[in-house]
Design a protein around this motif. Structure first.
Motif, short mmCIF file in Angstrom:
data_model
loop_
_atom_site.label_atom_id
_atom_site.label_comp_id
_atom_site.label_asym_id
_atom_site.label_seq_id
_atom_site.Cartn_x
_atom_site.Cartn_y
_atom_site.Cartn_z
N LEU A 296 2.51 0.79 -10.85
CA LEU A 296 2.63 1.70 -9.89
C LEU A 296 2.62 3.12 -10.55
N GLU A 297 3.47 3.27 -11.64
CA GLU A 297 3.63 4.59 -12.08
C GLU A 297 2.17 5.10 -12.65
N ASN A 298 1.45 4.34 -13.34
CA ASN A 298 -0.01 4.73 -13.59
C ASN A 298 -0.82 5.00 -12.57
N ALA A 299 -0.92 4.23 -11.45
CA ALA A 299 -1.67 4.56 -10.23
C ALA A 299 -1.34 5.64 -9.54
N MET A 300 0.05 6.02 -9.58
CA MET A 300 0.45 7.17 -8.70
C MET A 300 0.08 8.39 -9.53
N GLN B 182 -7.00 8.82 -1.46
CA GLN B 182 -7.20 7.31 -1.13
C GLN B 182 -5.85 6.78 -1.33
N PRO B 183 -5.61 5.43 -0.61
CA PRO B 183 -4.17 4.77 -0.94
C PRO B 183 -4.21 4.05 -2.33
N VAL B 184 -3.06 3.82 -2.73
CA VAL B 184 -2.85 3.23 -3.99
C VAL B 184 -2.50 1.67 -3.57
N ASN B 185 -2.97 0.67 -4.04
CA ASN B 185 -2.58 -0.78 -3.55
C ASN B 185 -1.97 -1.31 -4.67
N LEU B 186 -1.16 -2.24 -4.65
CA LEU B 186 -0.61 -3.09 -5.53
C LEU B 186 -0.41 -4.43 -5.02
N GLU B 187 -1.12 -5.42 -5.66
CA GLU B 187 -0.99 -6.96 -5.07
C GLU B 187 -0.56 -7.71 -6.66
N GLY C 100 0.70 -1.28 0.18
CA GLY C 100 0.11 -0.02 0.05
C GLY C 100 0.82 1.18 -0.09
N PHE C 101 0.26 2.36 -0.53
CA PHE C 101 1.11 3.52 -0.96
C PHE C 101 0.16 4.65 -0.70
N SER C 102 0.72 5.77 -0.28
CA SER C 102 0.07 7.08 -0.25
C SER C 102 0.48 7.90 -1.19
N PRO C 103 -0.33 8.34 -2.27
CA PRO C 103 0.23 9.05 -3.42
C PRO C 103 0.59 10.21 -3.13
N SER D 36 10.09 -0.70 -5.34
CA SER D 36 8.90 -1.57 -4.86
C SER D 36 8.67 -2.65 -5.78
N ALA D 37 8.85 -2.22 -7.17
CA ALA D 37 8.73 -3.07 -8.51
C ALA D 37 9.72 -4.28 -8.46
N ASP D 38 11.16 -3.75 -8.14
CA ASP D 38 12.26 -4.86 -8.15
C ASP D 38 12.08 -5.70 -6.98
#
Length: 191
Positions: free
Chosen positions: A78-82, A91-96, A22-25, A40-42
């Protein structure tokens, strides 16, 4: 009421492992976020790679390919979501990432500006119904001729062309605020 585009499933009964980040954009300016997105992606690439053990060169090659694919897809999501989160929604950004026997599923979830929903859904329709090969070529040409353009649009096309990914999206009201629309992007990656 939720709107679904492309191939979107919510059946996760046979997954073996999963990881949610979870991230706070709005916690850092977007320019500073790029580095943390890459890290995070790595991390996700290294995490998933560990589920494909073995010392043979074939296994090591598969590990490297999977790790690279996971890192690329996670970074793009992540780049697109942010970049496209509605900061006013707070709202947070989540990546699963979910591991299955024969595929991986990535989910990114973020708020989306009400002004951007229609154009984003039109873009999604183009991806779903268009000639991906031609759209990829057109977008490469466009990004080469317009260096200043911030969004290249190549991420989704690369996922499909290079990784045989299957894409889907779900738009729905936020659980916390009915005035906020959330979009979940799903990428299914065959192994």
């Amino acid at each position: 009421m939720a709107q679904v585009f492309g191939e979107f499933t919510e059946n996760f009964a046979d997954r073996s492992e999963y990881l949610v980040l979870g991230f706070s954009p709005s916690s850092l300016p977007i320019q500073l976020r790029w580095k943390t997105n890459g890290l995070s992606a790595d991390f996700l690439g290294d995490y998933v790679r560990n589920f494909f053990p073995g010392d043979t060169s074939a296994n090591l090659t598969k590990q490297a390919e999977i790790g690279s694919a996971v890192s690329f897809i996670a970074n793009e999501l992540l780049e697109n979501a942010m970049k496209y989160s509605d900061e006013s929604a707070n709202q947070p950004v989540n990546l699963e990432v979910h591991l299955f026997n024969d595929h991986l599923i990535f989910l990114s979830k973020n708020s989306v500006s009400p002004k951007a929903i229609t154009s984003f859904q039109s873009y999604i329709q183009e991806i779903i119904t268009g000639d991906i090969g031609q759209m990829y070529i057109d977008q490469v040409e466009k990004s080469v001729t317009n260096q200043e353009e911030e969004k290249s649009g190549l991420g989704y096309f690369t996922m499909i062309m290079d990784y045989d990914a299957v894409l889907g999206w779900k738009f729905e009201e936020s659980e916390n605020d009915s005035h906020v629309t959330m979009v979940t992007t799903m990428i299914q990656l065959p192994l």
